[in-house]
Scaffold this motif. Structure first.
Motif, PDB file in Angstrom:
ATOM      1  N   VAL A 157       0.858  -1.187   0.000  1.00  0.00           N
ATOM      2  CA  VAL A 157       0.000   0.000   0.000  1.00  0.00           C
ATOM      3  C   VAL A 157       0.891   1.232   0.000  1.00  0.00           C
ATOM      4  CG1 VAL A 157      -1.778   1.297   1.230  1.00  0.00           C
ATOM      5  CG2 VAL A 157      -1.834  -1.215   1.223  1.00  0.00           C
ATOM      6  N   THR A 158       0.788   2.026  -1.075  1.00  0.00           N
ATOM      7  CA  THR A 158       1.552   3.270  -1.159  1.00  0.00           C
ATOM      8  C   THR A 158       0.609   4.417  -1.497  1.00  0.00           C
ATOM      9  OG1 THR A 158       2.169   2.722  -3.438  1.00  0.00           O
ATOM     10  CG2 THR A 158       3.742   2.152  -1.717  1.00  0.00           C
ATOM     11  N   GLU A 159       1.102   5.450  -2.128  1.00  0.00           N
ATOM     12  CA  GLU A 159       0.330   6.674  -2.348  1.00  0.00           C
ATOM     13  C   GLU A 159      -1.010   6.411  -3.016  1.00  0.00           C
ATOM     14  OE1 GLU A 159      -0.264  10.616  -1.678  1.00  0.00           O
ATOM     15  OE2 GLU A 159       1.559   9.528  -1.144  1.00  0.00           O
ATOM     16  N   GLU A 160      -1.015   5.554  -4.044  1.00  0.00           N
ATOM     17  CA  GLU A 160      -2.251   5.277  -4.768  1.00  0.00           C
ATOM     18  C   GLU A 160      -3.284   4.609  -3.867  1.00  0.00           C
ATOM     19  OE1 GLU A 160       0.748   4.587  -5.741  1.00  0.00           O
ATOM     20  OE2 GLU A 160       1.030   5.858  -7.502  1.00  0.00           O
ATOM     21  N   GLY A 161      -2.813   3.809  -2.920  1.00  0.00           N
ATOM     22  CA  GLY A 161      -3.736   3.097  -2.047  1.00  0.00           C
ATOM     23  C   GLY A 161      -4.411   3.968  -1.013  1.00  0.00           C
ATOM     24  N   LEU A 162      -3.859   5.158  -0.741  1.00  0.00           N
ATOM     25  CA  LEU A 162      -4.444   6.015   0.281  1.00  0.00           C
ATOM     26  C   LEU A 162      -5.842   6.490  -0.089  1.00  0.00           C
ATOM     27  CD1 LEU A 162      -1.387   8.236   1.322  1.00  0.00           C
ATOM     28  CD2 LEU A 162      -2.231   6.137   2.395  1.00  0.00           C
ATOM     29  N   GLY A 163      -6.156   6.474  -1.374  1.00  0.00           N
ATOM     30  CA  GLY A 163      -7.482   6.912  -1.809  1.00  0.00           C
ATOM     31  C   GLY A 163      -8.562   5.847  -1.676  1.00  0.00           C
ATOM     32  N   TRP A 164      -8.184   4.624  -1.319  1.00  0.00           N
ATOM     33  CA  TRP A 164      -9.156   3.541  -1.190  1.00  0.00           C
ATOM     34  C   TRP A 164      -9.795   3.583   0.203  1.00  0.00           C
ATOM     35  CZ3 TRP A 164      -9.143  -1.455  -4.159  1.00  0.00           C
ATOM     36  CH2 TRP A 164      -8.406  -1.362  -5.352  1.00  0.00           C
ATOM     37  N   THR A 165     -11.109   3.545   0.249  1.00  0.00           N
ATOM     38  CA  THR A 165     -11.800   3.345   1.517  1.00  0.00           C
ATOM     39  C   THR A 165     -11.934   1.854   1.782  1.00  0.00           C
ATOM     40  OG1 THR A 165     -14.009   3.228   0.537  1.00  0.00           O
ATOM     41  CG2 THR A 165     -13.141   5.436   1.098  1.00  0.00           C
ATOM     42  N   ALA A 166     -12.315   1.494   3.000  1.00  0.00           N
ATOM     43  CA  ALA A 166     -12.551   0.084   3.310  1.00  0.00           C
ATOM     44  C   ALA A 166     -13.643  -0.479   2.415  1.00  0.00           C
ATOM     45  CB  ALA A 166     -12.923  -0.073   4.776  1.00  0.00           C
ATOM     46  N   GLY A 167     -14.652   0.340   2.135  1.00  0.00           N
ATOM     47  CA  GLY A 167     -15.721  -0.105   1.238  1.00  0.00           C
ATOM     48  C   GLY A 167     -15.217  -0.357  -0.168  1.00  0.00           C
ATOM     49  N   ASP A 168     -14.299   0.482  -0.655  1.00  0.00           N
ATOM     50  CA  ASP A 168     -13.708   0.255  -1.976  1.00  0.00           C
ATOM     51  C   ASP A 168     -13.000  -1.085  -2.033  1.00  0.00           C
ATOM     52  OD1 ASP A 168     -14.531   2.787  -2.849  1.00  0.00           O
ATOM     53  OD2 ASP A 168     -12.644   3.729  -2.233  1.00  0.00           O
ATOM     54  N   VAL A 169     -12.267  -1.408  -0.968  1.00  0.00           N
ATOM     55  CA  VAL A 169     -11.532  -2.672  -0.932  1.00  0.00           C
ATOM     56  C   VAL A 169     -12.502  -3.847  -0.938  1.00  0.00           C
ATOM     57  CG1 VAL A 169      -9.939  -4.103   0.406  1.00  0.00           C
ATOM     58  CG2 VAL A 169      -9.568  -1.629   0.268  1.00  0.00           C
ATOM     59  N   ARG A 170     -13.546  -3.773  -0.127  1.00  0.00           N
ATOM     60  CA  ARG A 170     -14.513  -4.879  -0.083  1.00  0.00           C
ATOM     61  C   ARG A 170     -15.200  -5.065  -1.434  1.00  0.00           C
ATOM     62  NH1 ARG A 170     -15.397  -2.595   5.233  1.00  0.00           N
ATOM     63  NH2 ARG A 170     -17.080  -1.285   4.398  1.00  0.00           N
ATOM     64  N   GLU A 171     -15.527  -3.989  -2.103  1.00  0.00           N
ATOM     65  CA  GLU A 171     -16.141  -4.091  -3.434  1.00  0.00           C
ATOM     66  C   GLU A 171     -15.184  -4.720  -4.431  1.00  0.00           C
ATOM     67  OE1 GLU A 171     -17.477  -0.266  -4.644  1.00  0.00           O
ATOM     68  OE2 GLU A 171     -18.900  -0.038  -2.980  1.00  0.00           O
ATOM     69  N   ALA A 172     -13.916  -4.333  -4.373  1.00  0.00           N
ATOM     70  CA  ALA A 172     -12.929  -4.904  -5.285  1.00  0.00           C
ATOM     71  C   ALA A 172     -12.730  -6.388  -5.018  1.00  0.00           C
ATOM     72  CB  ALA A 172     -11.603  -4.151  -5.143  1.00  0.00           C
ATOM     73  N   VAL A 173     -12.764  -6.789  -3.750  1.00  0.00           N
ATOM     74  CA  VAL A 173     -12.653  -8.209  -3.408  1.00  0.00           C
ATOM     75  C   VAL A 173     -13.832  -8.982  -3.991  1.00  0.00           C
ATOM     76  CG1 VAL A 173     -12.743  -9.877  -1.523  1.00  0.00           C
ATOM     77  CG2 VAL A 173     -11.264  -7.871  -1.338  1.00  0.00           C
ATOM     78  N   ALA A 174     -15.027  -8.438  -3.863  1.00  0.00           N
ATOM     79  CA  ALA A 174     -16.211  -9.125  -4.396  1.00  0.00           C
ATOM     80  C   ALA A 174     -16.086  -9.316  -5.906  1.00  0.00           C
ATOM     81  CB  ALA A 174     -17.472  -8.323  -4.061  1.00  0.00           C
ATOM     82  N   GLU A 175     -15.601  -8.291  -6.591  1.00  0.00           N
ATOM     83  CA  GLU A 175     -15.421  -8.385  -8.042  1.00  0.00           C
ATOM     84  C   GLU A 175     -14.335  -9.390  -8.396  1.00  0.00           C
ATOM     85  OE1 GLU A 175     -16.048  -7.825 -11.990  1.00  0.00           O
ATOM     86  OE2 GLU A 175     -17.272  -7.001 -10.355  1.00  0.00           O
ATOM     87  N   PHE A 176     -13.279  -9.445  -7.608  1.00  0.00           N
ATOM     88  CA  PHE A 176     -12.199 -10.399  -7.831  1.00  0.00           C
ATOM     89  C   PHE A 176     -12.709 -11.828  -7.627  1.00  0.00           C
ATOM     90  CE2 PHE A 176      -8.834 -12.986  -5.815  1.00  0.00           C
ATOM     91  CZ  PHE A 176      -7.907 -13.023  -6.836  1.00  0.00           C
ATOM     92  N   VAL A 177     -13.404 -12.069  -6.519  1.00  0.00           N
ATOM     93  CA  VAL A 177     -13.888 -13.416  -6.200  1.00  0.00           C
ATOM     94  C   VAL A 177     -14.893 -13.897  -7.241  1.00  0.00           C
ATOM     95  CG1 VAL A 177     -15.189 -14.769  -4.495  1.00  0.00           C
ATOM     96  CG2 VAL A 177     -13.408 -13.172  -3.740  1.00  0.00           C
ATOM     97  N   ARG A 178     -15.646 -12.971  -7.828  1.00  0.00           N
ATOM     98  CA  ARG A 178     -16.619 -13.345  -8.857  1.00  0.00           C
ATOM     99  C   ARG A 178     -15.947 -14.062 -10.026  1.00  0.00           C
ATOM    100  NH1 ARG A 178     -18.757 -11.508 -13.427  1.00  0.00           N
ATOM    101  NH2 ARG A 178     -17.439  -9.652 -13.547  1.00  0.00           N
TER     102      ARG A 178
END
Length: 393
Positions: A368-389
């Protein structure tokens, strides 16, 4: 770990055997991703990297400064800055950390009269240097523990044979970027002193350890006799490392650096990029560590909500801004899901996956670096759901 250091350092950028287009696809996906937790400098086109370095150079060097020759000029400036930041008497620039560390350990072997180095079996020299400590430097290694953590004070005290140097990798990258507590660190150093051994720290990623320890860089480095630090692993420099410690040992190390072929004619691009990393990236690392803990928790929640049969984020609360994620699928399945998500949605959540541990498990490293600071916890959970799909059910 069974893969080489280049693969583990930059897992998105190494071609797999028999897959000449795999690297190109990974780089294209990373460059095209609108959202990622970390954007590797390796994904920046060559001309753009050159231009950015030239444009930023006046922030750390004078426009009329001469280029370096055999380690003077800007290289000497960098050495002085590293020594100051770590609270050491002196520091020497090396083209690689592998060389810096080998030189440090052989210098200590000569001074202690004992060529045995105690270190973890997952430490960099044991895993990623093709046996160089014994083959090139004539050193011998012993292991106080093979547990996936740094050794304890009791394990160091109970090692059944003498050793001249205790080497501690902080953090221990191949065990999951793990660190001891400050009290454990103090105790293991004291145990080494009781054994009449010196302490050398592999601090390739030492820069990001201050939040976990709750101590400054000079306090952390002050427990060790010598410290090696990297300029590209966390500070986003081009290459290079430094060895810091007592002035007399650093001067001896300069002699061995020449013998090892590390006295390069000019090194100003690497030195300038390192100074820029110290100026701009180093102050940001505590924020990266703090947000990595947010990301790690959201990843756990996301995998649970998505119904993945088993997953692990390790450590549960990251010690630095890097940590591991484990999933029960083959690497090629996870790689395809990662790349497919990046190509189709513009979100790159994970880099390359590797088989490790029991059959059927794969691991990746999350940074996690500069680009990751813009992610909220909700963003991460949504991305995980899309990945697992994209995974087989």
């Amino acid at each position: 770990m069974t893969v080489n250091d280049a693969e583990r350092t930059h897992p998105d950028d190494q071609p797999a055997d028999g897959e000449p287009d795999s690297r190109a696809r990974r780089v294209a996906a990373a460059r095209g991703a609108a959202r990622t937790l970390h954007r590797s400098p390796l994904h920046v086109p060559l001309a753009e990297r050159f231009s950015a370095l030239a444009a930023a150079a006046p922030q750390v060097v004078g426009a009329d400064d001469a280029t370096d020759i055999y380690g003077d000029g800007v290289v000497a400036v960098l050495e002085e800055e590293v020594a100051r930041l770590l609270g050491k008497e002196a520091a020497a620039f090396f083209p690689t950390g592998t060389m810096a560390q080998q030189v440090a350990l052989r210098c200590w072997a000569g001074r202690t009269g004992n060529a045995t180095v105690a270190l973890h079996p997952k430490a960099h020299p044991e895993v990623h240097e093709a046996g160089a400590l014994s083959t090139v430097s004539g050193l011998r290694t012993v292991h106080p523990t093979d547990e996936p953590r740094l050794p304890t004070a009791d394990e160091v005290r109970e090692l059944p044979e003498p050793f001249g140097t205790l080497m501690l990798e902080l953090p221990l990258r191949d065990a999951g970027f793990v660190l001891p507590t400050w009290e454990e660190f103090e105790a293991v150093v004291e145990a080494a002193r009781e054994r009449d051994a010196v302490v050398h720290v592999d601090g390739a990623r030492l820069w990001e350890c201050t939040p976990h320890f709750g101590r400054s860089l000079p306090e952390i480095a002050g427990l060790a006799d010598t410290v090696y630090v990297s300029f590209y692993k966390s500070l986003e420099g081009l290459s290079g490392a430094a060895l810091a410690g007592p002035r007399t040992l650093v001067e001896e190390a300069r002699v061995w650096r020449h013998r090892y072929g590390g006295k390069l004619f000019q090194q100003f691009p690497a030195a300038v990029s390192a100074l820029l990393g110290l100026k701009h990236v180093l102050p940001r690392l505590p924020a990266y560590v703090a947000h990595a803990r947010v990301v790690a928790e959201a990843l756990r929640e996301g995998f649970t909500a998505a119904g993945v049969p088993w997953s692990r984020v390790h450590p549960e609360r990251p010690h630095t801004h890097q940590f591991q994620v484990w999933l029960p699928y083959a690497p090629d399945i996870l790689d395809e899901a990662s790349l497919g998500q990046a190509e189709e949605t513009g979100t790159l959540l994970f880099g390359r996956w590797f088989a490790d541990g029991p059959p059927g498990l794969s691991v990746t490293e999350v940074t996690v670096t500069e680009e990751g600071l813009g992610w909220t916890a909700g963003d991460v959970r949504e991305a995980v759901a899309e990945f697992v799909r994209r995974l087989p059910r």
